[in-house]
Design an enzyme around this catalytic site. Structure first.
Site, short mmCIF file in Angstrom:
data_model
loop_
_atom_site.label_atom_id
_atom_site.label_comp_id
_atom_site.label_asym_id
_atom_site.label_seq_id
_atom_site.Cartn_x
_atom_site.Cartn_y
_atom_site.Cartn_z
N LYS A 153 0.79 -1.46 -0.11
CA LYS A 153 0.11 -0.07 -0.12
C LYS A 153 1.00 1.25 -0.02
O LYS A 153 1.73 1.27 0.62
CB LYS A 153 -0.90 0.15 1.16
CG LYS A 153 -2.03 1.20 1.10
CD LYS A 153 -2.92 0.93 2.51
CE LYS A 153 -3.80 2.03 2.65
NZ LYS A 153 -4.65 1.82 3.95
N SER A 156 -9.64 1.89 2.87
CA SER A 156 -8.81 2.57 2.18
C SER A 156 -7.50 1.70 1.44
O SER A 156 -7.14 2.35 0.25
CB SER A 156 -7.80 3.70 2.95
OG SER A 156 -7.11 3.21 3.85
N SER A 180 -9.61 -0.28 7.18
CA SER A 180 -8.90 0.01 5.90
C SER A 180 -8.44 -1.40 5.34
O SER A 180 -7.96 -1.40 4.41
CB SER A 180 -8.12 0.92 5.87
OG SER A 180 -8.76 2.07 5.89
#
Lengths: 476, 484
Positions: A71, A146, A170
C-alpha cells in the site's frame, strides 16, 4: 500460468519448478496489465534484480522471492510514496518502513505500490487523488478502502499477497468487498515506523492474501518490537501458520448489535450460514452484546480526525512534497495545503482541529476517549464469556462507484462493524464467507489482544469448511 | 488617585535549559553548536512522512536530576503532549512537550544572599524539544525588511527542560541572583552547560505589580528571551517601572508578551492575550508515558551528592568563610573540591584567602586552574601551614608558591633550600634584640621615653642582622617586652 498462493509459490520455487525471477516477471506482467487500477507505481527494475539475487543466493530466504504489493502509505526508499495525495506527488522517501525491511530480509520482493484513499481516509479508494480502483468482482463497484488497491490486486491475482493498513477497517473492509482475507493485528504488533500516519493510536499494518495460511505467514514476518516505534510490542510468541479443521470447544460469540438494522440481508444470511458452519465444526455459539459499540463511529470520527489534524500538519511544502508559489508565509501554507489535499482530507483536518480546540476538547476529544474506554471494557467483558467474536465485516457488499462520494455519513457507516475493534486495539480478521448477488461477503472474527494464533486457527477451519474458491467474474 | 499606595513587584521566571545529552530528544542526531547548517538532521527531526519519535533516555535522566535538585516530586507517570502550531522552525507543526502531567512538580529552590537566604517555589519541571533556528537574511539581521528566511534544523529536536517558578520573586536583583544560582546548580550537576549567549539557557519573566499587603496578583506581562543576567535585570526593572507608572496614573496593565531591547532599554509588545494561540494540546499517541522506576529515581537522588547551595551554606556556617568567598569558591565543582581539600588540612579562612588571592593571581599568567596546577591541595596546605606557624613570612610564602607551581616540590624543601625559614627561637632572637638595643643607647632611651615610631627602626635593624629570616611580628613583640 495459474496464479499460485504465496505458500504454493514458495513450494514451487523450493522444489525447483519455478524461480523467483519467473514469478516476479509474471507478477509484473499481470500488474502492468492493470484494468482495475490497483497500482500507483511499479518497481520492475529493482524487483527483477532482487529476484535474481534471491535465486542466485546460496541460502534461500524463507519467503523465497515471492512477489508482494505494498500500500502506498508505507515508505519505500527511492520509490515514489504518495499516500494517494497530490501533496506527496513525486516524493521519494529517504528510508524504508521497518515492516518492509523485515519482509525484504525474509525474501519477499516488492513489485509496486498500490492505490488507496488519500492518507487512508475513505472506504472506497475513490478518495485517491490519482485514480479509481475497480473491484475485480464487478468493475462498476468499488473495491472498498482505504487499502482498495492492495485488496483488488490480490483478488485480481496480480500478486499473491499485499500489505495494507487499517485504522478503522481499511484492511478488513476492502478484503471483504474483494473476497480476500484481510487481517488487522493487535495494536503494536507491527512497527508503524514508515507508515504515513493517519491516526497514530489506531493505525496498524497487516496482510491481505487469498488464504488464511498466507495471511499468517506474512504476519509472522512483520511482527515484533522495533526500537524506532515506542508503541510496538515485544512479540514473544511466534505467529503460527494454522492447519485446524475442527472447532470443538471453541466459544464463539455473535455480536448482536452487528446483525441489526443497516446490515444488508445478503450479508446477514451469509453471516448466519457461516455461523451455522462454525457450529457444525463443533464451536459453541452464543450471542454477545457490545452495548457501547454503537457509539464507535461517533468516537472514531473525533479521535481519528483529531490525531490526523496534527499528523498531517507537517505537509507544508517546506522540506519535501508539492509546494505552491506564494508571496508570504500564510499564503504559502494556504495554497500548498489548499491545492495539495483533497476534500475528504480537508474535512477531517477541520473536524479534528475543531475537536481539539480549547473549549471544545472536553466535550469532544476527551469524551470520545471515554467512550473508547467503555468499548474496551465491553470487549473485555465479552471475552470473559467467549473465545472470539463473530460479525459481518461490512454491512454491505461492494457498492457502486460514486454511490457514496457525496454522502460522507453513508461512507462512514461502511466501517460500522470494524471500528470498535480498532478503538480497542484488538486483532480481527475478515475471510470471505459467501456471495450475495454475485458479490463477496466477508466474515469478521475478533479476538482478545495477542490472540492472533487463535484467530488464524479458527479462521482457517472455517475457510476450509466454507471452501470459498469463487473466481471474480472479470478473471474467469 | 492622589494617595500614594506602596506597590510591590511580583515576578515568576520560566527557564529553558538545553540538556547536556549527546543526541537529540527524539532521534539519534548529534547535538552541536556552530556546525554548518543542516548537517545534523535525519528523517525523524525533519518530520518526514511515516517517522516516529523515540524518547532519549539520557534526557529523562537529566530531567529527573534537574527536578530532584529543585526539590520536586518526580511524577510516577508523566505524559508527552503535542503542542500544535504552524511555523517553519517546527517541521512536524507540533512540538512534543509535557503539558498537564509534567516530570516534576512542587519543588523549591533556596537562594543565598549576603543578608540571608530566600526560597523560590518551583511549580514544575517538564521536558520538551527545541524548535529549529530561523535565520532572517537582511543587512540588519532583523526580521523586518529581511529578504529571505532560512531554517537550520541542527537545533531542531534538542532536548530542553522547562523550569517554571512560582511568583515568589520581589525584585529584579533577586530574579537575577536566583537565575545565577540555578545555573550554578544545573551546571554542577551536568544537566546543562547553561550558556545564555549560545542559548542553552533562556529565561522569560512574568512580571506584575500590586499594592503591598495585597494577596491577589496584578495583571502580568511576559518578558521574552532575555539572553544575559544583565538584560534580565534591566528588562524586569524597566517593566516594573512601566507598570508602576501605569498603576500610579490610574491606568490598567494589559496582559501581553513583551520584548526588551537592551540597546534602547525599551519594551516592545510581541502579542496580546487576544492574539494568543490555541495550541490544541492532546496526548502524543506515538509515545508511551514516562514511568521512571522508584529505585532508579532514588539511585539518581543519591548520585546528586551535596547541592551547591547546601555546600555554600555549610562552608559559611561550619567553616566560617564569608558569603563572597563561598560564592567564588563554589563557582565550579572542581574549585569547590579543591578548596574543601585544602580547608580540611588548614584553617579554612586562610585556605580561602590563599586560593582567591595569591594562587589565583599567580595562575593568571599560565591560565591553569588550581586543580590542574602543580599546587596540589596537599602542597598548598603545607605552604599555608608554614606561613600560619610563622616559619616563613608571607612574602616568602609567595616566592615558595611560585616555585611549587613550577616544580610541585614540597614547600618545606624549597624553604630550606632558599634559606627562607624565619628564626623562631625566642632565646636566639632575644639575644639579637638585646644586642641591637645595647648598640643604640640613644634610640633605646627615646623609645622607652615613648617615641613609638622608633619600633620600626629597631625591627629594621634586627631584620638586617638576621638577613630577613626573623618573623617581624615576633621581633616587634620582643622589642616591646624590653622597652615597654
Amino acid at each position: 500460468m495459474e496464479a499460485l498462493t504465496a505458500e504454493q509459490s514458495i513450494a514451487a520455487i523450493t522444489s525447483g519448478q519455478t524461480s523467483s525471477e519467473e514469478l516476479v516477471e509474471e507478477a509484473l506482467r499481470r500488474s502492468e496489465d492493470d484494468p482495475w487500477g490497483a497500482f500507483l507505481a511499479l518497481d520492475g527494475e529493482r524487483a527483477r534484480r532482487r529476484a535474481k539475487e534471491i535465486d542466485a543466493a546460496a541460502e534461500r530466504p524463507p519467503l523465497a522471492g515471492v512477489p508482494i504489493a505494498i500500500k502506498d502509505v508505507l515508505s519505500t526508499r527511492d520509490l515514489e510514496t504518495t499516500a494517494g495525495s497530490q501533496i506527496l506527488k513525486g516524493f521519494r522517501p529517504l528510508y524504508t518502513a521497518t515492516c518492509i525491511k523485515r519482509l525484504e530480509r525474509a525474501g519477499a520482493v516488492v513489485v509496486g505500490k498500490t492505490n488507496m484513499d488519500e492518507f487512508a481516509m475513505g472506504s472506497s479508494t475513490e478518495n485517491s487523488s490519482y485514480q479509481l480502483t475497480l473491484n475485480p468482482w464487478d468493475m462498476e463497484t468499488v473495491p472498498g478502502g482505504s487499502s482498495g488497491g492492495s485488496a483488488a490486486t490480490v483478488a485480481a491475482r496480480q500478486v499473491p499477497w499485499s500489505l495494507g493498513s487499517d485504522t478503522g477497517g481499511s484492511i478488513r473492509q476492502p478484503a471483504s468487498l474483494c473476497g480476500v482475507v484481510g487481517m488487522k493485528p493487535t495494536y503494536g504488533a507491527v512497527s508503524r515506523y514508515g507508515l504515513i500516519a493517519f491516526a497514530s493510536s489506531l493505525d496498524q499494518v497487516g496482510p491481505l492474501a487469498r488464504t488464511v495460511r498466507d495471511s499468517a505467514l506474512l504476519l509472522s514476518h512483520i511482527v515484533g518490537q522495533d526500537p524506532r516505534d515506542s508503541t510496538s510490542l515485544d512479540w514473544w510468541k511466534p505467529i503460527e501458520v494454522p492447519d485446524t479443521e475442527r472447532l470443538d470447544g471453541v466459544k464463539i460469540g455473535v455480536i448482536s448489535e452487528m446483525l441489526e438494522n443497516g446490515i444488508e440481508s445478503g450479508v446477514k444470511s451469509a453471516t448466519e450460514a457461516a455461523t451455522a458452519t462454525a457450529a457444525e465444526l463443533g464451536a459453541e455459539i452464543t450471542e454477545v452484546s457490545l452495548p457501547s459499540s454503537r457509539h464507535g463511529i461517533a468516537a472514531y470520527y473525533l479521535i481519528a480526525p483529531a490525531e490526523a489534524s496534527a499528523n498531517l500538519a507537517r505537509f507544508d511544502g517546506m522540506r519535501y512534497g508539492a509546494r505552491a508559489a506564494a508571496d508570504d508565509l500564510l499564503e504559502h501554507y494556504e495554497r500548498t495545503r489548499g491545492e495539495g489535499f483533497g476534500p475528504e482530507v480537508k474535512r477531517r483536518i477541520m473536524l479534528g482541529t475543531f475537536a481539539l480546540a480549547s473549549g471544545y476538547y472536553e466535550a469532544y476529544y476527551a469524551r470520545a476517549q471515554r467512550v473508547r474506554t467503555l468499548i474496551v471494557r465491553d470487549f473485555g467483558e465479552a471475552f470473559e464469556k467467549v473465545d472470539l467474536l463473530l460479525s459481518p465485516t461490512s454491512p454491505t457488499t461492494a457498492f457502486k462507484i460514486g454511490e457514496r462520494v457525496d454522502d460522507p455519513y453513508a461512507m462512514y457507516m461502511s466501517d460500522i462493524c470494524t471500528i470498535p475493534m480498532s478503538l480497542a486495539g484488538l486483532p480481527a480478521i475478515s475471510i470471505p464467507c459467501g456471495v450475495a448477488d454475485g458479490l463477496p461477503v466477508g466474515l469478521q472474527l475478533t479476538g482478545p489482544a495477542f490472540s492472533e494464533n487463535g484467530l488464524f486457527s479458527v479462521a482457517h477451519a472455517l475457510e476450509q469448511a466454507i471452501d470459498f474458491d469463487a473466481l471474480p467474474e472479470t478473471l474467469s | 488617585m492622589s494617595t500614594a499606595v506602596a506597590l510591590e513587584p511580583v515576578i515568576g521566571i520560566e527557564i529553558h535549559v538545553q540538556l547536556a545529552t549527546r543526541t537529540k530528544m527524539f532521534c539519534r542526531c548529534r547535538l552541536s553548536f556552530g556546525d554548518p547548517p543542516n548537517t545534523h538532521t535525519c528523517p525523524v527531526c525533519l518530520a518526514h512522512p511515516g517517522v516516529l519519535p523515540v524518547v532519549n533516555g539520557e534526557a529523562i535522566r537529566l530531567g529527573i536530576v534537574a527536578a530532584l535538585a529543585l526539590g520536586c516530586e518526580i511524577a510516577p507517570r508523566s505524559v508527552f503532549h503535542r503542542k500544535n502550531y504552524f511555523y517553519p522552525d517546527l517541521p512536524k507543526a507540533y512540538q512534543i512537550s509535557q503539558y498537564d502531567e509534567p516530570l516534576g512538580v512542587n519543588g523549591h529552590f533556596s537562594v543565598l544572599k549576603p543578608e540571608g537566604e530566600f526560597e523560590v517555589g518551583i511549580t514544575r519541571v517538564h521536558l520538551e524539544e527545541d524548535a529549529a533556528k530561523l535565520l532572517h537574511l537582511s543587512s540588519g539581521g532583523r526580521r523586518a525588511g529581511a529578504e529571505q528566511s532560512v531554517v537550520d534544523f541542527n537545533r531542531g529536536g534538542t532536548p530542553l527542560a522547562e523550569i517554571v517558578t512560582e511568583p515568589d520573586l520581589r525584585s529584579a536583583a533577586d530574579a537575577s541572583e536566583f537565575l545565577k544560582q540555578l545555573r550554578q546548580t544545573m551546571r554542577q550537576l551536568g544537566v546543562s552547560d547553561c550558556n545564555m549567549e549560545e542559548g542553552s539557557m533562556r529565561a522569560d519573566a512574568n512580571v506584575s505589580v500590586r499594592p503591598v499587603g495585597s494577596t491577589e496578583l496584578g495583571t502580568k506581562t511576559e518578558l521574552k528571551n532575555m539572553n544575559s543576567f544583565r538584560f534580565l535585570e534591566r528588562g524586569i526593572e524597566a517593566e516594573i517601572a512601566r507598570q508602576t507608572g501605569m498603576l500610579e496614573a490610574g491606568e490598567r496593565v494589559v496582559q501581553e508578551t513583551l520584548h526588551f531591547d537592551p540597546a534602547t532599554g525599551e519594551l516592545h509588545s510581541l502579542r496580546s492575550k487576544e492574539e494568543a494561540h490555541d495550541y490544541r494540546y492532546f496526548p502524543e499517541p506515538d509515545l508511551v508515558p514516562v514511568v521512571p522506576g522508584r529505585e532508579w529515581v532514588e539511585q539518581i537522588r543519591t548520585s546528586l551528592g551535596e547541592l551547591p547551595v547546601d555546600r555554600r551554606r555549610r562552608w559559611m556556617n561550619e567553616l566560617g568563610i564569608s558569603y563572597e568567598d563561598a560564592e567564588v569558591l563554589s563557582e565550579t565543582t572542581e574549585l569547590g573540591a579543591y578548596f574543601e581539600d585544602v580547608a580540611s588540612q588548614v584553617d579554612a579562612k586562610s585556605a580561602a584567602n590563599w586560593i582567591r588571592g595569591e594562587l589565583r593571581s599567580q595562575l593568571k599568567d599560565t591560565g591553569d586552574t588550581p586543580w590542574e596546577s602543580k599546587a596540589t591541595p596537599e602542597r598548598l596546605a603545607e605552604l599555608i601551614q608554614l606561613v600560619t606557624d610563622g616559619a616563613i613570612g608571607s612574602s616568602a610564602g609567595q616566592e615558595v608558591l611560585a616555585e611549587v607551581l613550577v616544580s610541585g616540590r614540597p614547600p618545606a624543601e624549597i624553604v630550606d633550600e632558599k634559606g627562607l625559614r624565619q628564626i623562631q627561637d625566642t632565646d636566639a632572637l632575644g639575644a639579637i634584640v638585646d644586642q641591637i638595643l645595647a648598640d643604640n643607647p640613644k634610640e633605646t632611651g627615646q623609645l622607652k621615653g615613648g617615641k613609638q615610631k622608633l619600633i620600626g627602626f629597631f625591627v629594621g635593624q634586627v631584620m638586617k642582622e638576621t638577613k630577613g629570616s626573623a618573623d617581624p611580628r615576633k621581633v616587634q613583640e620582643l622589642i616591646r617586652e624590653r622597652t615597654g
